[in-house]
Design a protein around this motif. Sequence first.
Motif, PDB file in Angstrom:
ATOM      1  N   UNK A  37       0.834  -1.210   0.000  1.00 14.02           N
ATOM      2  CA  UNK A  37       0.000   0.000   0.000  1.00 14.02           C
ATOM      3  C   UNK A  37       0.861   1.251   0.000  1.00 14.02           C
ATOM      4  N   UNK A  38       1.881   1.237   0.826  1.00 15.87           N
ATOM      5  CA  UNK A  38       2.765   2.398   0.923  1.00 15.87           C
ATOM      6  C   UNK A  38       3.498   2.607  -0.395  1.00 15.87           C
ATOM      7  N   UNK A  39       4.029   1.538  -0.958  1.00 12.07           N
ATOM      8  CA  UNK A  39       4.770   1.665  -2.214  1.00 12.07           C
ATOM      9  C   UNK A  39       3.867   2.180  -3.334  1.00 12.07           C
ATOM     10  N   UNK A  40       2.679   1.660  -3.420  1.00 10.54           N
ATOM     11  CA  UNK A  40       1.741   2.106  -4.446  1.00 10.54           C
ATOM     12  C   UNK A  40       1.406   3.590  -4.273  1.00 10.54           C
ATOM     13  N   UNK A  41       1.152   3.999  -3.042  1.00  9.99           N
ATOM     14  CA  UNK A  41       0.829   5.404  -2.776  1.00  9.99           C
ATOM     15  C   UNK A  41       2.021   6.315  -3.074  1.00  9.99           C
ATOM     16  N   UNK A  42       3.226   5.857  -2.772  1.00 11.91           N
ATOM     17  CA  UNK A  42       4.424   6.668  -3.018  1.00 11.91           C
ATOM     18  C   UNK A  42       4.654   6.903  -4.499  1.00 11.91           C
ATOM     19  N   UNK A  43       4.123   6.053  -5.337  1.00 15.35           N
ATOM     20  CA  UNK A  43       4.301   6.193  -6.790  1.00 15.35           C
ATOM     21  C   UNK A  43       3.213   7.070  -7.425  1.00 15.35           C
ATOM     22  N   UNK A  44       2.241   7.495  -6.633  1.00 21.87           N
ATOM     23  CA  UNK A  44       1.164   8.357  -7.132  1.00 21.87           C
ATOM     24  C   UNK A  44       1.442   9.801  -6.702  1.00 21.87           C
ATOM     25  N   UNK A  45       1.595  10.671  -7.669  1.00 26.22           N
ATOM     26  CA  UNK A  45       1.990  12.052  -7.390  1.00 26.22           C
ATOM     27  C   UNK A  45       1.081  12.747  -6.387  1.00 26.22           C
ATOM     28  N   UNK A  47      -0.944  11.568  -4.050  1.00 27.64           N
ATOM     29  CA  UNK A  47      -0.825  11.017  -2.696  1.00 27.64           C
ATOM     30  C   UNK A  47       0.510  11.396  -2.067  1.00 27.64           C
ATOM     31  N   UNK A  48       1.551  11.359  -2.858  1.00 30.81           N
ATOM     32  CA  UNK A  48       2.867  11.734  -2.349  1.00 30.81           C
ATOM     33  C   UNK A  48       2.894  13.206  -1.957  1.00 30.81           C
ATOM     34  N   UNK A  49       2.321  14.062  -2.794  1.00 29.92           N
ATOM     35  CA  UNK A  49       2.275  15.495  -2.488  1.00 29.92           C
ATOM     36  C   UNK A  49       1.516  15.756  -1.188  1.00 29.92           C
ATOM     37  N   UNK A  50       0.405  15.070  -1.003  1.00 32.17           N
ATOM     38  CA  UNK A  50      -0.387  15.254   0.225  1.00 32.17           C
ATOM     39  C   UNK A  50       0.366  14.756   1.453  1.00 32.17           C
ATOM     40  N   UNK A  51       1.033  13.622   1.318  1.00 30.42           N
ATOM     41  CA  UNK A  51       1.812  13.097   2.444  1.00 30.42           C
ATOM     42  C   UNK A  51       2.936  14.058   2.805  1.00 30.42           C
ATOM     43  N   UNK A  52       3.587  14.600   1.804  1.00 24.57           N
ATOM     44  CA  UNK A  52       4.667  15.558   2.058  1.00 24.57           C
ATOM     45  C   UNK A  52       4.115  16.803   2.740  1.00 24.57           C
ATOM     46  N   UNK A  53       2.954  17.267   2.326  1.00 22.01           N
ATOM     47  CA  UNK A  53       2.328  18.428   2.964  1.00 22.01           C
ATOM     48  C   UNK A  53       2.035  18.145   4.438  1.00 22.01           C
ATOM     49  N   UNK A  77       4.768   6.782   6.900  1.00 19.72           N
ATOM     50  CA  UNK A  77       3.727   6.824   7.924  1.00 19.72           C
ATOM     51  C   UNK A  77       2.513   7.601   7.417  1.00 19.72           C
ATOM     52  N   UNK A  78       2.747   8.762   6.801  1.00 21.87           N
ATOM     53  CA  UNK A  78       1.642   9.573   6.280  1.00 21.87           C
ATOM     54  C   UNK A  78       0.937   8.879   5.111  1.00 21.87           C
ATOM     55  N   UNK A  79       1.703   8.246   4.244  1.00 22.03           N
ATOM     56  CA  UNK A  79       1.107   7.522   3.119  1.00 22.03           C
ATOM     57  C   UNK A  79       0.219   6.388   3.620  1.00 22.03           C
ATOM     58  N   UNK A  80       0.692   5.667   4.618  1.00 23.85           N
ATOM     59  CA  UNK A  80      -0.095   4.566   5.167  1.00 23.85           C
ATOM     60  C   UNK A  80      -1.359   5.084   5.852  1.00 23.85           C
ATOM     61  N   UNK A  81      -1.228   6.146   6.626  1.00 22.78           N
ATOM     62  CA  UNK A  81      -2.407   6.727   7.274  1.00 22.78           C
ATOM     63  C   UNK A  81      -3.441   7.148   6.235  1.00 22.78           C
TER      64      UNK A  81
END
Length: 91
Positions: A37-45, A47-53, A77-81
Amino acid sequence: MDPGNRRRLARSAALQALSDGTAARMLGSSGINDLGLIESAARQDTKLDRALAEVVKLEQASPGRVPSNALGYHLCKQLLLAERTPQRMAS
């Protein structure tokens, strides 16, 4: 830093945390299935932008809470949440 470079560095930090075992240690044996789940989310722009925010908000609220060598951990952690509770970052 421009958004493209910021995203590239964030993705690299998250994927590094996945590959070096940091994310697996965070999850423990009961959450090991969430690595995908985390890896998939990290590859989506988006979701990654929101996690970084969210990580930026965390650091602004409590300076020093996110050390530079733990950025990948906090992004994972943010991507998983976000994956577990999609409405959390739906805005």
